[in-house]
Design an enzyme around this catalytic site. Structure first.
Site, PDB file in Angstrom:
ATOM      1  CG  ASP A  57      -2.286   7.505   3.208  1.00  0.00           C
ATOM      2  OD1 ASP A  57      -1.795   8.633   3.358  1.00  0.00           O
ATOM      3  OD2 ASP A  57      -1.659   6.543   2.707  1.00  0.00           O
ATOM      4  CE  LYS A  74       1.287   8.130   2.494  1.00  0.00           C
ATOM      5  NZ  LYS A  74       1.000   6.991   1.634  1.00  0.00           N
ATOM      6  CB  CYS A 114       0.237   4.315   4.718  1.00  0.00           C
ATOM      7  SG  CYS A 114       0.501   4.020   2.950  1.00  0.00           S
TER       8      CYS A 114
HETATM    9  C1  VGL Z   1      -1.465   2.296   1.134  1.00  0.00           C
HETATM   10  C2  VGL Z   1      -1.112   0.492  -0.220  1.00  0.00           C
HETATM   11  C3  VGL Z   1      -0.801   1.326  -1.281  1.00  0.00           C
HETATM   12  C4  VGL Z   1      -1.843   2.807   2.496  1.00  0.00           C
HETATM   13  C5  VGL Z   1      -1.159   3.144   0.094  1.00  0.00           C
HETATM   14  O1  VGL Z   1      -2.294   3.964   2.627  1.00  0.00           O
HETATM   15  O2  VGL Z   1      -1.693   2.027   3.474  1.00  0.00           O
HETATM   16  N1  VGL Z   1      -1.426   0.977   0.973  1.00  0.00           N
HETATM   17  N2  VGL Z   1      -0.830   2.654  -1.106  1.00  0.00           N
END
Ligand code: VGL
Ligand code: ZN
Length: 204
Positions: free
Chosen positions: A8, A106, A151
């Protein structure tokens, strides 16, 4: 074979993004430096539809940080972030995208969140990442990215479950830290379950 997993590394998780992680952008040059040292580099992207159930804005009177039940799972509500095809959902512009072999998306199902790059939060559906790595003959994964306490943590724990020797590149991760201690506790939980902590200098 070793694979590098970039979790991410998106604009919304970097400073001034919708769900900003402190110093999130500092991991980008480290990711770029590590990529050439791996045969296989895979990235994940949080990739939500606008009606996603993890967005506080999609629940009357709810605010980010509150916890609700979403189809039988506890769900922390987040600000709107990483909406499919939006600016903030893009990988960070300084990330060397030529070095990435494949991207897994995702959090695409509005009914369930997906912190891990391998499974949704209910372990109901796989993204295909685990089988992909197995097919490529990967036995060791090195994980870095955002956010340490969500994540990154859940991806590392699922990597262990897939049977991969799992390393966390600790200096190339940053966390949300909704509560003080969340990052430290996430690191401890990963170590307790068998994740090995390493640093970019040791990998390069
Ligand atoms: C994430 C919260 C919501 C992350 C993704 O990438 O850690 N955290 N969506
Ligand atoms: Zn998300």
């Amino acid at each position: 074979m070793k694979a590098l997993l970039l979790i991410d590394l998106q604009i919304d998780f970097c400073p001034n993004g919708a769900l900003e992680v402190k110093e999130g952008d500092e991991v980008i040059p480290i990711a770029n430096a590590l990529m050439p040292h791996f045969d296989l580099v895979v990235a994940t992207q949080d990739w939500h539809p606008a009606n996603h159930g993890s967005f506080a804005a999609n629940h009357p009177w709810r605010k980010p940080g509150q916890i609700i039940d979403l189809n039988g799972l506890q769900q922390i509500l987040w600000p709107i972030h990483c909406v499919q095809d939006s600016f903030g959902a893009q990988l960070h512009p300084q990330l060397d995208q030529e070095g990435i072999h494949k991207i897994f998306y995702k959090g695409t199902d509005p009914e369930i969140d997906s912190y891990s790059g391998f499974f949704d939060n209910g372990h109901r559906k796989a993204t295909g990442l685990g089988d992909f790595l197995k097919e490529k003959g990967v036995d060791e994964v090195y994980i870095l990215g955002l956010a340490t306490d969500y994540c990154v943590k859940f991806s590392a724990l699922d990597a262990l479950e897939f049977g991969f020797k799992t390393y966390l590149v600790a200096d190339a991760c940053r966390g949300v830290e909704l509560k003080e201690g969340d990052i430290e506790n996430a690191l401890q939980e990963m170590v307790d379950k068998g994740v090995q902590i390493t640093y970019s200098q040791a990998v390069i």
